[in-house]
Design a protein around this motif. Structure first.
Motif, PDB file in Angstrom:
ATOM      1  N   ASN A  54       3.844 -17.225  62.638  1.00 47.92           N
ATOM      2  CA  ASN A  54       2.546 -17.438  63.273  1.00 47.92           C
ATOM      3  C   ASN A  54       1.582 -16.282  63.043  1.00 47.92           C
ATOM      4  OD1 ASN A  54       4.748 -16.699  64.813  1.00 47.92           O
ATOM      5  ND2 ASN A  54       3.806 -17.071  66.771  1.00 47.92           N
ATOM      6  N   ARG A  55       1.842 -15.445  62.043  1.00 49.75           N
ATOM      7  CA  ARG A  55       0.896 -14.382  61.668  1.00 49.75           C
ATOM      8  C   ARG A  55      -0.141 -14.969  60.717  1.00 49.75           C
ATOM      9  NH1 ARG A  55       3.518  -8.848  60.026  1.00 49.75           N
ATOM     10  NH2 ARG A  55       1.328  -8.267  60.282  1.00 49.75           N
ATOM     11  N   THR A  56      -1.400 -14.807  61.053  1.00 46.21           N
ATOM     12  CA  THR A  56      -2.477 -15.367  60.232  1.00 46.21           C
ATOM     13  C   THR A  56      -3.587 -14.346  60.021  1.00 46.21           C
ATOM     14  OG1 THR A  56      -3.660 -16.279  62.135  1.00 46.21           O
ATOM     15  CG2 THR A  56      -2.065 -17.729  61.031  1.00 46.21           C
ATOM     16  N   LEU A  57      -4.368 -14.591  59.004  1.00 48.39           N
ATOM     17  CA  LEU A  57      -5.605 -13.854  58.721  1.00 48.39           C
ATOM     18  C   LEU A  57      -6.683 -14.888  58.456  1.00 48.39           C
ATOM     19  CD1 LEU A  57      -4.330 -11.331  56.036  1.00 48.39           C
ATOM     20  CD2 LEU A  57      -5.108 -10.739  58.314  1.00 48.39           C
ATOM     21  N   THR A  58      -7.880 -14.653  58.935  1.00 48.77           N
ATOM     22  CA  THR A  58      -8.991 -15.568  58.677  1.00 48.77           C
ATOM     23  C   THR A  58     -10.067 -14.827  57.897  1.00 48.77           C
ATOM     24  OG1 THR A  58      -8.523 -16.760  60.717  1.00 48.77           O
ATOM     25  CG2 THR A  58     -10.688 -17.103  59.733  1.00 48.77           C
ATOM     26  N   ARG A  59     -10.550 -15.458  56.853  1.00 50.36           N
ATOM     27  CA  ARG A  59     -11.619 -14.897  56.023  1.00 50.36           C
ATOM     28  C   ARG A  59     -12.666 -15.990  55.788  1.00 50.36           C
ATOM     29  NH1 ARG A  59      -9.094 -11.016  57.316  1.00 50.36           N
ATOM     30  NH2 ARG A  59      -8.128  -9.453  56.003  1.00 50.36           N
ATOM     31  N   ARG A  60     -13.814 -15.598  55.248  1.00 49.06           N
ATOM     32  CA  ARG A  60     -14.865 -16.542  54.854  1.00 49.06           C
ATOM     33  C   ARG A  60     -14.828 -16.717  53.341  1.00 49.06           C
ATOM     34  NH1 ARG A  60     -16.400 -19.565  58.815  1.00 49.06           N
ATOM     35  NH2 ARG A  60     -16.867 -18.374  60.658  1.00 49.06           N
ATOM     36  N   ILE A  61     -14.974 -17.952  52.908  1.00 49.93           N
ATOM     37  CA  ILE A  61     -14.990 -18.243  51.475  1.00 49.93           C
ATOM     38  C   ILE A  61     -16.352 -17.865  50.914  1.00 49.93           C
ATOM     39  CG2 ILE A  61     -14.886 -20.083  49.754  1.00 49.93           C
ATOM     40  CD1 ILE A  61     -12.895 -21.508  51.654  1.00 49.93           C
ATOM     41  N   GLU A  62     -16.356 -17.084  49.847  1.00 52.61           N
ATOM     42  CA  GLU A  62     -17.599 -16.709  49.163  1.00 52.61           C
ATOM     43  C   GLU A  62     -17.908 -17.663  48.021  1.00 52.61           C
ATOM     44  OE1 GLU A  62     -17.497 -12.689  47.784  1.00 52.61           O
ATOM     45  OE2 GLU A  62     -17.800 -11.871  49.782  1.00 52.61           O
ATOM     46  N   GLN A  63     -16.874 -18.012  47.259  1.00 53.46           N
ATOM     47  CA  GLN A  63     -17.091 -18.822  46.064  1.00 53.46           C
ATOM     48  C   GLN A  63     -15.776 -19.470  45.651  1.00 53.46           C
ATOM     49  OE1 GLN A  63     -18.388 -16.465  42.741  1.00 53.46           O
ATOM     50  NE2 GLN A  63     -18.580 -18.190  41.379  1.00 53.46           N
ATOM     51  N   ILE A  64     -15.882 -20.689  45.102  1.00 55.64           N
ATOM     52  CA  ILE A  64     -14.736 -21.349  44.485  1.00 55.64           C
ATOM     53  C   ILE A  64     -15.171 -21.717  43.083  1.00 55.64           C
ATOM     54  CG2 ILE A  64     -13.169 -23.321  44.524  1.00 55.64           C
ATOM     55  CD1 ILE A  64     -13.582 -23.457  47.543  1.00 55.64           C
ATOM     56  N   ARG A  65     -14.399 -21.278  42.101  1.00 52.53           N
ATOM     57  CA  ARG A  65     -14.741 -21.601  40.714  1.00 52.53           C
ATOM     58  C   ARG A  65     -13.469 -21.890  39.930  1.00 52.53           C
ATOM     59  NH1 ARG A  65     -15.890 -16.417  37.173  1.00 52.53           N
ATOM     60  NH2 ARG A  65     -14.200 -15.107  37.895  1.00 52.53           N
ATOM     61  N   VAL A  66     -13.641 -22.515  38.778  1.00 50.83           N
ATOM     62  CA  VAL A  66     -12.520 -22.829  37.903  1.00 50.83           C
ATOM     63  C   VAL A  66     -12.498 -21.786  36.785  1.00 50.83           C
ATOM     64  CG1 VAL A  66     -11.535 -24.551  36.337  1.00 50.83           C
ATOM     65  CG2 VAL A  66     -12.698 -25.279  38.435  1.00 50.83           C
ATOM     66  N   ILE A  67     -11.318 -21.206  36.563  1.00 52.42           N
ATOM     67  CA  ILE A  67     -11.158 -20.209  35.505  1.00 52.42           C
ATOM     68  C   ILE A  67      -9.969 -20.585  34.628  1.00 52.42           C
ATOM     69  CG2 ILE A  67     -12.159 -18.364  36.924  1.00 52.42           C
ATOM     70  CD1 ILE A  67      -9.278 -17.290  37.296  1.00 52.42           C
ATOM     71  N   GLY A  68      -9.895 -19.979  33.464  1.00 53.40           N
ATOM     72  CA  GLY A  68      -8.767 -20.192  32.578  1.00 53.40           C
ATOM     73  C   GLY A  68      -7.639 -19.226  32.887  1.00 53.40           C
ATOM     74  N   GLY A  69      -6.444 -19.563  32.431  1.00 56.88           N
ATOM     75  CA  GLY A  69      -5.282 -18.708  32.653  1.00 56.88           C
ATOM     76  C   GLY A  69      -5.452 -17.304  32.107  1.00 56.88           C
ATOM     77  N   TRP A  70      -6.221 -17.171  31.029  1.00 60.55           N
ATOM     78  CA  TRP A  70      -6.464 -15.846  30.450  1.00 60.55           C
ATOM     79  C   TRP A  70      -7.239 -14.943  31.394  1.00 60.55           C
ATOM     80  CZ3 TRP A  70      -3.813 -14.497  26.346  1.00 60.55           C
ATOM     81  CH2 TRP A  70      -3.413 -15.455  25.428  1.00 60.55           C
ATOM     82  N   ASP A  71      -7.979 -15.529  32.321  1.00 62.40           N
ATOM     83  CA  ASP A  71      -8.838 -14.760  33.224  1.00 62.40           C
ATOM     84  C   ASP A  71      -8.166 -14.343  34.529  1.00 62.40           C
ATOM     85  OD1 ASP A  71     -11.029 -14.938  31.457  1.00 62.40           O
ATOM     86  OD2 ASP A  71     -11.464 -16.960  32.192  1.00 62.40           O
ATOM     87  N   LEU A  72      -6.901 -14.711  34.706  1.00 61.80           N
ATOM     88  CA  LEU A  72      -6.184 -14.314  35.920  1.00 61.80           C
ATOM     89  C   LEU A  72      -5.917 -12.809  35.916  1.00 61.80           C
ATOM     90  CD1 LEU A  72      -3.480 -17.137  36.051  1.00 61.80           C
ATOM     91  CD2 LEU A  72      -5.381 -16.844  37.639  1.00 61.80           C
ATOM     92  N   PRO A  73      -5.951 -12.170  37.079  1.00 59.19           N
ATOM     93  CA  PRO A  73      -5.532 -10.759  37.144  1.00 59.19           C
ATOM     94  C   PRO A  73      -4.077 -10.638  36.670  1.00 59.19           C
ATOM     95  CG  PRO A  73      -6.557 -11.427  39.192  1.00 59.19           C
ATOM     96  CD  PRO A  73      -6.386 -12.668  38.375  1.00 59.19           C
ATOM     97  N   ASN A  74      -3.716  -9.494  36.134  1.00 64.21           N
ATOM     98  CA  ASN A  74      -2.417  -9.323  35.485  1.00 64.21           C
ATOM     99  C   ASN A  74      -1.231  -9.738  36.356  1.00 64.21           C
ATOM    100  OD1 ASN A  74      -0.874  -8.511  33.198  1.00 64.21           O
ATOM    101  ND2 ASN A  74      -0.251  -6.708  34.361  1.00 64.21           N
ATOM    102  N   GLU A  75      -1.177  -9.273  37.601  1.00 65.37           N
ATOM    103  CA  GLU A  75      -0.039  -9.596  38.459  1.00 65.37           C
ATOM    104  C   GLU A  75       0.038 -11.098  38.749  1.00 65.37           C
ATOM    105  OE1 GLU A  75       2.105  -8.016  42.539  1.00 65.37           O
ATOM    106  OE2 GLU A  75       0.002  -7.541  42.215  1.00 65.37           O
ATOM    107  N   VAL A  76      -1.102 -11.731  38.915  1.00 69.69           N
ATOM    108  CA  VAL A  76      -1.142 -13.170  39.168  1.00 69.69           C
ATOM    109  C   VAL A  76      -0.747 -13.920  37.902  1.00 69.69           C
ATOM    110  CG1 VAL A  76      -2.615 -15.105  39.838  1.00 69.69           C
ATOM    111  CG2 VAL A  76      -2.906 -12.881  40.942  1.00 69.69           C
TER     112      VAL A  76
END
Length: 94
Positions: A54-76
């Motif tokens: 039951n531990r949660t964090l709430t944030r506000r969404i700034e943007q949702i976009r579609v990206i390619g796999g090449w654009d993912l951060p390295n760890e992701v």
């Protein structure tokens, strides 16, 4: 009316969000995620759940976009097993 998107994260990713290190969440560009994100807009809430606790964090969404796999951060990119040609939703939050 504002929507709330609920996402369950592993402890590793939840800790990065709670520590301020992670500012975006990624989901594969699938029919299921297209449907879940269809009505979500910037300014809506995103609630992160730490596993199935039951531990949660709430944030506000700034943007949702579609990206390619090449654009993912390295760890992701490594987490998704190097998905070069795949597409992903990038959900940016503050």
């Amino acid at each position: 009316m504002p929507k709330t998107l609920h996402l369950t994260l592993t402890y590793h990713w939840w800790d990065k969000v709670s520590g301020g290190e992670k500012k975006a969440e990624y989901r594969r560009f699938t029919a299921n995620w297209r449907k879940r994100l269809a009505d979500v807009r910037p300014g809506d809430s995103i609630v992160f759940h730490r596993g199935y606790t039951n531990r949660t964090l709430t944030r506000r969404i700034e943007q949702i976009r579609v990206i390619g796999g090449w654009d993912l951060p390295n760890e992701v990119y490594q987490f998704f097993k190097c998905p070069n040609e795949s597409q992903f939703f990038e959900i940016q939050f503050r």
